[in-house]
Design an enzyme around this catalytic site. Sequence first.
Site, PDB file in Angstrom:
ATOM      1  N   SER A 123     -25.050   7.578 -30.860  1.00 47.99           N
ATOM      2  CA  SER A 123     -24.231   6.807 -29.868  1.00 47.99           C
ATOM      3  C   SER A 123     -24.766   5.223 -29.961  1.00 47.99           C
ATOM      4  CB  SER A 123     -24.355   8.135 -29.088  1.00 47.99           C
ATOM      5  OG  SER A 123     -23.655   6.792 -28.391  1.00 47.99           O
ATOM      6  N   GLY A 124     -23.607   4.468 -29.956  1.00 41.99           N
ATOM      7  CA  GLY A 124     -24.297   3.036 -29.791  1.00 41.99           C
ATOM      8  C   GLY A 124     -24.710   2.960 -28.159  1.00 41.99           C
ATOM      9  N   TRP A 125     -23.865   4.012 -27.072  1.00 39.37           N
ATOM     10  CA  TRP A 125     -24.214   3.652 -26.205  1.00 39.37           C
ATOM     11  C   TRP A 125     -26.125   4.356 -25.346  1.00 39.37           C
ATOM     12  CZ3 TRP A 125     -26.955   6.251 -21.729  1.00 39.37           C
ATOM     13  CH2 TRP A 125     -26.055   4.936 -20.710  1.00 39.37           C
ATOM     14  N   ASP A 186     -22.195   5.170 -34.851  1.00 33.60           N
ATOM     15  CA  ASP A 186     -21.151   4.814 -34.108  1.00 33.60           C
ATOM     16  C   ASP A 186     -21.646   2.759 -34.511  1.00 33.60           C
ATOM     17  OD1 ASP A 186     -19.796   3.354 -31.958  1.00 33.60           O
ATOM     18  OD2 ASP A 186     -21.099   3.790 -29.891  1.00 33.60           O
ATOM     19  N   HIS A 213     -17.684   4.913 -36.953  1.00 31.64           N
ATOM     20  CA  HIS A 213     -16.432   5.151 -36.705  1.00 31.64           C
ATOM     21  C   HIS A 213     -16.825   3.481 -35.716  1.00 31.64           C
ATOM     22  CE1 HIS A 213     -17.836   4.960 -32.145  1.00 31.64           C
ATOM     23  NE2 HIS A 213     -18.982   6.144 -32.717  1.00 31.64           N
ATOM     24  N   CYS A 224     -18.572  -0.076 -22.778  1.00 33.24           N
ATOM     25  CA  CYS A 224     -18.210   1.167 -23.318  1.00 33.24           C
ATOM     26  C   CYS A 224     -16.778   1.469 -22.798  1.00 33.24           C
ATOM     27  CB  CYS A 224     -19.047   1.593 -22.307  1.00 33.24           C
ATOM     28  SG  CYS A 224     -19.431   3.618 -21.469  1.00 33.24           S
ATOM     29  N   HIS A 226     -15.531   3.292 -20.928  1.00 30.77           N
ATOM     30  CA  HIS A 226     -15.617   3.877 -19.595  1.00 30.77           C
ATOM     31  C   HIS A 226     -15.595   3.295 -18.586  1.00 30.77           C
ATOM     32  CE1 HIS A 226     -15.904   7.781 -21.843  1.00 30.77           C
ATOM     33  NE2 HIS A 226     -14.170   8.308 -21.163  1.00 30.77           N
ATOM     34  N   ARG A 261     -12.039   4.286 -33.476  1.00 36.79           N
ATOM     35  CA  ARG A 261     -11.372   4.578 -32.232  1.00 36.79           C
ATOM     36  C   ARG A 261     -10.389   3.817 -31.447  1.00 36.79           C
ATOM     37  NH1 ARG A 261     -16.277   4.317 -28.096  1.00 36.79           N
ATOM     38  NH2 ARG A 261     -14.947   3.041 -26.151  1.00 36.79           N
ATOM     39  N   SER A 348     -16.275  14.136 -23.057  1.00 36.16           N
ATOM     40  CA  SER A 348     -17.446  12.676 -22.463  1.00 36.16           C
ATOM     41  C   SER A 348     -18.761  13.177 -20.969  1.00 36.16           C
ATOM     42  CB  SER A 348     -16.880  11.211 -22.085  1.00 36.16           C
ATOM     43  OG  SER A 348     -18.187  10.302 -21.091  1.00 36.16           O
ATOM     44  N   SER A 350     -19.195  10.786 -18.749  1.00 36.12           N
ATOM     45  CA  SER A 350     -18.871   9.702 -17.894  1.00 36.12           C
ATOM     46  C   SER A 350     -17.787  10.649 -16.951  1.00 36.12           C
ATOM     47  CB  SER A 350     -18.593   8.947 -18.574  1.00 36.12           C
ATOM     48  OG  SER A 350     -18.754   7.869 -18.791  1.00 36.12           O
TER      49      SER A 350
END
Length: 498
Positions: A123-125, A186, A213, A224, A226, A261, A348, A350
């Site tokens: 994950s990039g997050w 990501d 992605h 993000c 979200h 995405r 998610s 989130s």
Amino acid sequence: MPTNDNGNKNTMKTSPESLTRHLSASTSTSDEGGTAQWALAQECMEYEWANNPRWKGVERPYSAEAVLRLRGSIHIEHTLARLGAERLWELVGSEAYVKALGAVTGNQAVQQVQAGLKAIYVSGWQVAADANNAGQMYPDQSLYPADSVPNLCRRINNALQRADQVHHAEGKVAPGQTWFAPLVADAEAGFGGTLNAFELMKAMIEAGAACVHFEDQLSSAKKCGHLGGKVLVPTNEAVQKLVAARLAADVMEVPTLIMARTDADSAHLLTSDIDARDREFCTGKRTPEGFYAIRGGIDSAIARGLSYAPYADFLWCETSHPDLEEARQFAEAIHAKYPEKMLAYNCSPSFNWRKKLDEDTIARFQTELAGMGYKFQFVTLAGFHALNLSMFELARGYNATGMAAYSGLQEREFASERDHGYQAVKHQRFVGTGYFDQVQQVISGGMTSTTALEGSTEAEQFSSGKTPTANLLTKMKATVSEPFPVMPHEEMLQPSGD
């Protein structure tokens, strides 16, 4: 895995594409023979694209000749990326769906594979939060260096490789037959334009990613999915980044999967209305920055998904809440035009799952998604939340009760080792101490006295008998019939002469 017309598994190792590796590496158009080889290499590649089921439904708006021209004269094998891509393709063809959790460290990835997961999400997050090359804690806004996710992929693959080496040296079989679970990584919005996307895709492949992605946000204002304030790029620009990624994979000669995405469901800004496909969602308003205001929503996401479908292996619609009906609406719209296109879903963190859904719906959520064609389902920030909660609970208990809290954690480790095969409780072995003991034995011809694991505290207190590595070392010593000559200590300390 998809099959060819004869019903045989197509592994892509014996396809015409493999022939182009040999032809393109030595082909030149400077003479008659070279020109013939060049033409044959193009023909083989075009045949591969047209006939291998792997490429069914994938469009390339460029020629085989262009790919060959960009490859250079030497073929460089990217083994982990290739094997990962082939493994992921096999999994999505044979499993109802592939599930994954986001890993933020190499050790987390090892635990995921040990526990039975067959793929890993990078994950990039999570990279922004705690695993980037800047050494900072960032929000998910593309603030970190662009090579950070490839570097985490490399770290994860290195950890999996060490686990594989330890197991192999002990004569064990890896969980699920392989430690090298495919990595889905990501690339955010590509960290720039199409050339940035091209280079980032190459870096992902070099690091061993199986699938990458890209999203359709403006990279300089990326958020993000979200968060608010997301700005979309025109549809044609997003398509060009997908094309850039596919071209990079073709140039690198790896069948990397590409996931497109869209954030159009909850985005309300657009950089330009140059693409006619975007204009129906424009409101006519402009922002102080010059962005176009647009209507977000599932219809906008569907329109973008349909535009991206020919250039991607997976489509992912980022959503703001877990909603099976919305997921079905997206899936049915895509499959009406592209019936075999695979979909991905972010389960998610989130989302407040129990606030949004009842227990029964949560329990069947992924199975129902799989029935709609969502072949890859993942929890993006699982590593972040698992790492933080587990450490907070341990620290809170340790602060209150001291070693009683840590001893309790250790007992849970012992129970998990006994019941489920958890291995990190023997932390010295886990990180490869026994493996490097074997390396030392081979180097010294079995005469070393400085091996680390045998006689260690771990071997004494955490094992009922000799460790597997200790047993192997004993056997290795016994098989050395003619050890390397041992010089007197005085001679060993002398510098060697010519």
